[in-house]
Design an enzyme around this catalytic site. Structure first.
Site, short mmCIF file in Angstrom:
data_model
loop_
_atom_site.label_atom_id
_atom_site.label_comp_id
_atom_site.label_asym_id
_atom_site.label_seq_id
_atom_site.Cartn_x
_atom_site.Cartn_y
_atom_site.Cartn_z
N ARG A 46 18.19 -8.10 30.61
CA ARG A 46 16.83 -8.55 30.94
C ARG A 46 15.82 -7.43 30.70
NH1 ARG A 46 15.20 -8.66 35.97
NH2 ARG A 46 17.13 -9.52 36.83
N TYR A 98 -5.07 -21.95 21.08
CA TYR A 98 -3.86 -22.78 21.03
C TYR A 98 -3.76 -23.62 22.32
CZ TYR A 98 1.24 -23.48 20.92
OH TYR A 98 2.50 -24.00 20.94
N ASP A 170 -4.21 -13.32 18.96
CA ASP A 170 -3.02 -14.13 18.69
C ASP A 170 -2.94 -14.23 17.16
OD1 ASP A 170 -1.16 -16.14 18.18
OD2 ASP A 170 -1.60 -17.19 20.06
N LYS A 195 7.25 -18.87 14.66
CA LYS A 195 6.56 -19.46 13.51
C LYS A 195 6.87 -18.65 12.25
CE LYS A 195 5.03 -22.02 16.86
NZ LYS A 195 3.75 -21.78 17.53
#
Ligand SMILES: *Cc1c(COP(=O)(O)O)cnc(C)c1O
Length: 389
Positions: A46, A98, A170, A195
């Site tokens: 983690r 977004y 972004d 993406k």
């Protein structure tokens, strides 16, 4: 080393133990310590894993940054950034962000007192709000989703630096191959690596890149404290995908521009948008700030909801699906899919009407893509638009 070479080699040095040219997937939750606290750099996945370190090194290099922290997906990267704020802090955000960014502000962080004010950052007259409001963060996205608005990252960053406000971009739609926000003065470059960076639609990922040591510490802390880490396997997949980023982006750009040119002026098409197409109202800014227009084409059909839905459902090569940036072509109907979480009034105010469709143009043969579009348009009575169909 140039971009294409760094995408393949930085962070991908052969495995020290075995010489494996492709470093392995460290599928482990924990790491043995020789004495309590004596680790070889990793203790629990983690808070770190060799696959994260390797991908972070690659992405930092491609974004021209010194530090990169990888996350489980783009929203986890966004959560990491927002988790650093306190109740009462203000984020000045581009109004066409977004859909899920809008939703996490409105439905999650709002409950903890984080304030957001939306601004049309394509309008330079609005830059003054930065100096007036002295926000804790300026949140940009360029090109925006799905309207492909272009924001002047250098000019906005210069304005923000007057009041010491950090700027986040972004960068998901452009990818670091076409746009590097840190070079333009931004503090943080965030991407959904789901993406273009991965590019194969087979896993999710996110990243925040910066040159700022304090922000880097905050991102590393958020990754482990909030539990936003990716999986070793997913980071390995993104690492594989990013090696071909340059060659893919060139082809996405070329195919998208060809489609925009083909559809521009067609009788059933109200307007078509691609950052590098001459019809884009900000094409000069796009060409100054980006080295390519990427693979997204947005257009508005002169059609009602039913005809638009019939068109997007009638394509054969373009799959009707959310997401973007993969090698295969996809089509999205924002009003009913990706942006359905935004209230209609808000959505239409930024131009997302029922006839709007967004193409994520893949790297298939362009003749096949044009033929698919023409056939599906003709099928729903939206006129075949050229001899190609
Ligand atoms: C997809 C996307 C995100 C969110 O990324 P996930 O990997 O889906 O969580 C954030 N910003 C933009 C612009 C996106 O396209």
């Amino acid at each position: 080393m140039k971009f294409e070479t760094r995408a393949i080699h930085v962070g991908q040095e052969p495995d020290l133990e075995t010489g494996a040219v492709i470093p392995p997937i460290y599928a482990t939750s924990t790491f043995a310590q020789s004495r309590p606290g004596e680790t070889r750099g990793y203790d629990y996945t983690r808070s770190g894993n060799p696959n994260f370190t390797r991908l972070g090194a690659t992405l930092a290099s491609l974004e021209s940054g010194t530090h990169a922290t990888v996350f489980g997906n783009g929203m986890a990267a966004i959560t990491a950034v927002l988790s650093t704020f306190s109740s009462g802090d203000l984020v000045l955000a581009e109004e066409n962000v977004y859909g899920c960014t809008f939703r996490i502000f409105a439905r999650v962080f709002d409950k903890f007192g984080l304030r957001v004010r939306y601004v049309d950052f394509a309008d330079p007259a609005q830059y003054r709000t930065i100096v007036e409001e002295r926000p804790a963060l300026v949140w940009l996205e360029s090109p925006t989703n799905p309207m492909l608005k272009i924001l002047d990252i250098a000019a906005i960053s210069a304005e923000a630096s007057k009041v010491g406000a950090p700027v986040l971009v972004d960068n998901t739609f452009a990818s670091p191959f076409f746009q590097r926000p840190l070079e333009l003065g931004a503090t943080l470059s965030l991407s959904s690596t789901t993406k273009y960076v991965n590019g194969h639609s087979d896993c999710l990922g996110g990243v925040v890149v910066t040159n700022d040591g304090d922000w880097n510490e905050k991102m590393i802390f958020a990754q482990k404290a909030v539990g936003l880490n990716p999986s070793p396997f997913d980071t390995w997949l993104v690492q594989r995908g990013v090696k071909t980023l340059a060659i893919r982006m060139r082809q996405h750009h070329e195919n998208a521009l060809a489609i925009a040119t083909h559809l521009d002026g067609a009788p059933s098409v109200k307007w078509v948008r691609h950052p590098f197409h001459a019809s884009h109202p900000q094409v000069e800014l796009a060409k100054r700030q980006m080295s390519g227009g990427s693979g997204i084409v947005t257009l508005e059909l002169d059609a009602d909801l039913d005809a638009t839905i019939a068109f997007v459902s009638g394509l054969e090569i373009f799959a009707l699906a959310e997401s973007l940036g993969g090698i295969e072509s996809l089509i999205d109907h924002p009003a009913s899919m990706t942006h359905a979480s935004i209230p209609r009034a808000e959505r239409e105010r930024v131009g997302i009407h029922d006839g709007l469709v967004r193409l994520s143009v893949g790297i298939e043969n362009i003749e096949d893509l044009l033929a698919d579009l023409d056939r599906a348009l003709g099928q729903v009575g939206l006129l075949p638009i050229s001899s190609r169909g």
